[in-house]
Design a protein around this motif. Sequence first.
Motif, PDB file in Angstrom:
ATOM      1  N   ILE A 195      16.849   6.696 -67.786  1.00 50.48           N
ATOM      2  CA  ILE A 195      17.442   7.180 -67.580  1.00 50.48           C
ATOM      3  C   ILE A 195      17.376   9.128 -67.504  1.00 50.48           C
ATOM      4  O   ILE A 195      16.895   9.977 -66.810  1.00 50.48           O
ATOM      5  CB  ILE A 195      18.904   7.228 -66.488  1.00 50.48           C
ATOM      6  CG1 ILE A 195      19.045   6.083 -65.717  1.00 50.48           C
ATOM      7  CG2 ILE A 195      19.286   8.575 -65.557  1.00 50.48           C
ATOM      8  CD1 ILE A 195      20.153   5.555 -65.346  1.00 50.48           C
ATOM      9  N   ILE A 196      17.773   9.469 -68.959  1.00 53.88           N
ATOM     10  CA  ILE A 196      17.190  10.509 -69.308  1.00 53.88           C
ATOM     11  C   ILE A 196      16.110  11.061 -69.344  1.00 53.88           C
ATOM     12  O   ILE A 196      15.221  11.743 -68.720  1.00 53.88           O
ATOM     13  CB  ILE A 196      18.436  10.092 -70.913  1.00 53.88           C
ATOM     14  CG1 ILE A 196      19.882  10.395 -71.164  1.00 53.88           C
ATOM     15  CG2 ILE A 196      17.566  11.839 -71.620  1.00 53.88           C
ATOM     16  CD1 ILE A 196      20.240  10.060 -71.894  1.00 53.88           C
ATOM     17  N   ILE A 252      28.515  16.379 -70.118  1.00 51.22           N
ATOM     18  CA  ILE A 252      27.488  16.020 -70.044  1.00 51.22           C
ATOM     19  C   ILE A 252      25.833  15.959 -70.836  1.00 51.22           C
ATOM     20  O   ILE A 252      25.362  15.367 -71.288  1.00 51.22           O
ATOM     21  CB  ILE A 252      26.518  16.088 -68.616  1.00 51.22           C
ATOM     22  CG1 ILE A 252      25.631  15.611 -68.472  1.00 51.22           C
ATOM     23  CG2 ILE A 252      26.283  17.629 -68.334  1.00 51.22           C
ATOM     24  CD1 ILE A 252      25.544  14.216 -68.531  1.00 51.22           C
ATOM     25  N   GLU A 253      26.267  17.903 -71.553  1.00 48.58           N
ATOM     26  CA  GLU A 253      25.308  18.020 -71.847  1.00 48.58           C
ATOM     27  C   GLU A 253      25.734  17.058 -73.798  1.00 48.58           C
ATOM     28  O   GLU A 253      24.482  16.611 -74.423  1.00 48.58           O
ATOM     29  CB  GLU A 253      25.123  19.204 -72.617  1.00 48.58           C
ATOM     30  CG  GLU A 253      24.663  20.473 -71.456  1.00 48.58           C
ATOM     31  CD  GLU A 253      24.775  21.560 -71.462  1.00 48.58           C
ATOM     32  OE1 GLU A 253      24.766  22.018 -73.202  1.00 48.58           O
ATOM     33  OE2 GLU A 253      24.207  22.863 -70.843  1.00 48.58           O
ATOM     34  N   GLU A 254      26.194  16.937 -74.159  1.00 46.31           N
ATOM     35  CA  GLU A 254      26.731  16.474 -75.588  1.00 46.31           C
ATOM     36  C   GLU A 254      26.573  15.107 -74.953  1.00 46.31           C
ATOM     37  O   GLU A 254      26.420  14.335 -76.018  1.00 46.31           O
ATOM     38  CB  GLU A 254      28.156  17.273 -76.294  1.00 46.31           C
ATOM     39  CG  GLU A 254      28.606  16.484 -78.198  1.00 46.31           C
ATOM     40  CD  GLU A 254      27.551  16.982 -78.636  1.00 46.31           C
ATOM     41  OE1 GLU A 254      28.024  16.644 -79.644  1.00 46.31           O
ATOM     42  OE2 GLU A 254      26.543  18.140 -78.312  1.00 46.31           O
ATOM     43  N   PHE A 255      27.358  14.789 -74.287  1.00 41.43           N
ATOM     44  CA  PHE A 255      27.227  12.761 -74.119  1.00 41.43           C
ATOM     45  C   PHE A 255      25.362  12.904 -74.056  1.00 41.43           C
ATOM     46  O   PHE A 255      24.900  11.392 -74.871  1.00 41.43           O
ATOM     47  CB  PHE A 255      27.392  12.718 -72.356  1.00 41.43           C
ATOM     48  CG  PHE A 255      27.555  11.163 -72.419  1.00 41.43           C
ATOM     49  CD1 PHE A 255      28.408  10.231 -73.263  1.00 41.43           C
ATOM     50  CD2 PHE A 255      27.112  10.731 -71.404  1.00 41.43           C
ATOM     51  CE1 PHE A 255      29.173   9.205 -73.078  1.00 41.43           C
ATOM     52  CE2 PHE A 255      26.741   9.470 -71.578  1.00 41.43           C
ATOM     53  CZ  PHE A 255      27.906   8.731 -72.248  1.00 41.43           C
ATOM     54  N   CYS A 271      25.831   9.227 -63.995  1.00 38.81           N
ATOM     55  CA  CYS A 271      26.590   7.706 -64.315  1.00 38.81           C
ATOM     56  C   CYS A 271      26.577   6.702 -62.902  1.00 38.81           C
ATOM     57  O   CYS A 271      26.799   5.037 -62.686  1.00 38.81           O
ATOM     58  CB  CYS A 271      28.076   8.102 -64.945  1.00 38.81           C
ATOM     59  SG  CYS A 271      28.120   8.729 -65.922  1.00 38.81           S
ATOM     60  N   GLN A 272      26.531   7.470 -61.755  1.00 35.11           N
ATOM     61  CA  GLN A 272      26.017   7.063 -60.383  1.00 35.11           C
ATOM     62  C   GLN A 272      24.322   6.462 -60.720  1.00 35.11           C
ATOM     63  O   GLN A 272      24.445   5.408 -60.310  1.00 35.11           O
ATOM     64  CB  GLN A 272      26.303   8.081 -58.806  1.00 35.11           C
ATOM     65  CG  GLN A 272      25.601   7.754 -57.831  1.00 35.11           C
ATOM     66  CD  GLN A 272      26.016   9.059 -56.889  1.00 35.11           C
ATOM     67  OE1 GLN A 272      26.147  10.021 -57.579  1.00 35.11           O
ATOM     68  NE2 GLN A 272      26.440   8.379 -55.664  1.00 35.11           N
ATOM     69  N   LEU A 273      23.633   7.690 -61.313  1.00 37.56           N
ATOM     70  CA  LEU A 273      22.520   7.151 -61.747  1.00 37.56           C
ATOM     71  C   LEU A 273      22.408   5.116 -62.226  1.00 37.56           C
ATOM     72  O   LEU A 273      21.973   4.453 -62.003  1.00 37.56           O
ATOM     73  CB  LEU A 273      20.955   7.441 -62.729  1.00 37.56           C
ATOM     74  CG  LEU A 273      20.923   9.471 -61.206  1.00 37.56           C
ATOM     75  CD1 LEU A 273      20.119   9.764 -62.151  1.00 37.56           C
ATOM     76  CD2 LEU A 273      19.916   8.806 -60.169  1.00 37.56           C
ATOM     77  N   LEU A 274      23.025   5.077 -63.660  1.00 32.22           N
ATOM     78  CA  LEU A 274      23.567   4.040 -64.539  1.00 32.22           C
ATOM     79  C   LEU A 274      23.763   2.997 -62.993  1.00 32.22           C
ATOM     80  O   LEU A 274      23.345   1.934 -63.680  1.00 32.22           O
ATOM     81  CB  LEU A 274      24.484   4.371 -65.918  1.00 32.22           C
ATOM     82  CG  LEU A 274      25.167   3.081 -66.296  1.00 32.22           C
ATOM     83  CD1 LEU A 274      23.545   2.209 -66.664  1.00 32.22           C
ATOM     84  CD2 LEU A 274      26.072   3.506 -66.669  1.00 32.22           C
ATOM     85  N   VAL A 285      19.553  16.085 -66.185  1.00 35.66           N
ATOM     86  CA  VAL A 285      20.516  15.794 -65.330  1.00 35.66           C
ATOM     87  C   VAL A 285      22.155  17.291 -65.576  1.00 35.66           C
ATOM     88  O   VAL A 285      22.178  16.991 -66.444  1.00 35.66           O
ATOM     89  CB  VAL A 285      21.824  13.902 -65.479  1.00 35.66           C
ATOM     90  CG1 VAL A 285      22.313  13.505 -64.651  1.00 35.66           C
ATOM     91  CG2 VAL A 285      20.160  13.308 -65.263  1.00 35.66           C
ATOM     92  N   GLY A 286      22.518  17.219 -63.635  1.00 37.60           N
ATOM     93  CA  GLY A 286      23.395  18.319 -64.224  1.00 37.60           C
ATOM     94  C   GLY A 286      25.048  17.983 -64.813  1.00 37.60           C
ATOM     95  O   GLY A 286      25.669  18.510 -65.396  1.00 37.60           O
TER      96      GLY A 286
END
Length: 265
Positions: free
Chosen positions: A72-73, A111-114, A86-89, A79-80
């Motif tokens: 996905i990434i 989100i950025e660190e994740f 998580c919806q895409l997952l 991904v904002g």
Amino acid sequence: MKLFVVTSVGFLLAVEALALKPVYFQQPRAERRTAHIRQVTTIPSRAARVGLDLCPTCIDFTGQAINTLLNIILNAGVVGTCGELCQLLEQKTGSQALGAVCDILCDVVGIEEFIKLIEKADLDPIYFCELLKVCPIFDNGDAKITMLSVTPSRGPQGTTFVVDLEFVSKNGTGTGQIDLEILAVDGLPLGDAFLNKQSPPGTYGLKFNIKAEPDPNCDPTQQECEQWLPGNYVVKVAVCNGECGSAHPHSKIYDQNSTNFTLTG
């Protein structure tokens, strides 16, 4: 010796309440067949289990989702928010449970660190969850295998062989694995690895059942199927900090040993 019985293969994680299926660690070697191995005892922890235990939940989730998250990434671009990722997952996997756990873990760091941690972990679930700070890191742990045996030592195809493992830790263990590998007569890779939560000093015992019969669900048109031919089978066990065989920080093999059993004609 500290023992207690579980009723399914591997560990019954708290995440079962969210309908996730248990996942087992695959070594960064060849894929291994796990259908015949059943852990019948597991390693207890003195820590009280209150609510959702995020360490095993995170490791279980990561083992199922990290490949999809990486795709996905790589393919979705920017991904904002955690919710969008998580919806895409959830859409890709068809699992609301994975989407829900993704939201919980992503919100821990943002989100950025994740996303950075997913890329840095390089498919190592334990290391990822340590980077996320939901699994404890303890690099001064140790373990010494004091007993490893198989009962019975000989038997025909269809026999259930019981592997008994005991190890002693003077300092305690970090978040890691118990890795079980079987060197089969036909050379097919067999084995599994199970989460060993951080544990205090003590003596620990585990049992594994190995059902030596062909898997009726194995499709020979899709993969090679273990036939359990007569001969000698070597059982190798390792107790590790972090993922066994990982080159990431906080990973090492505390101890390893081997035994064997014979499948008669």
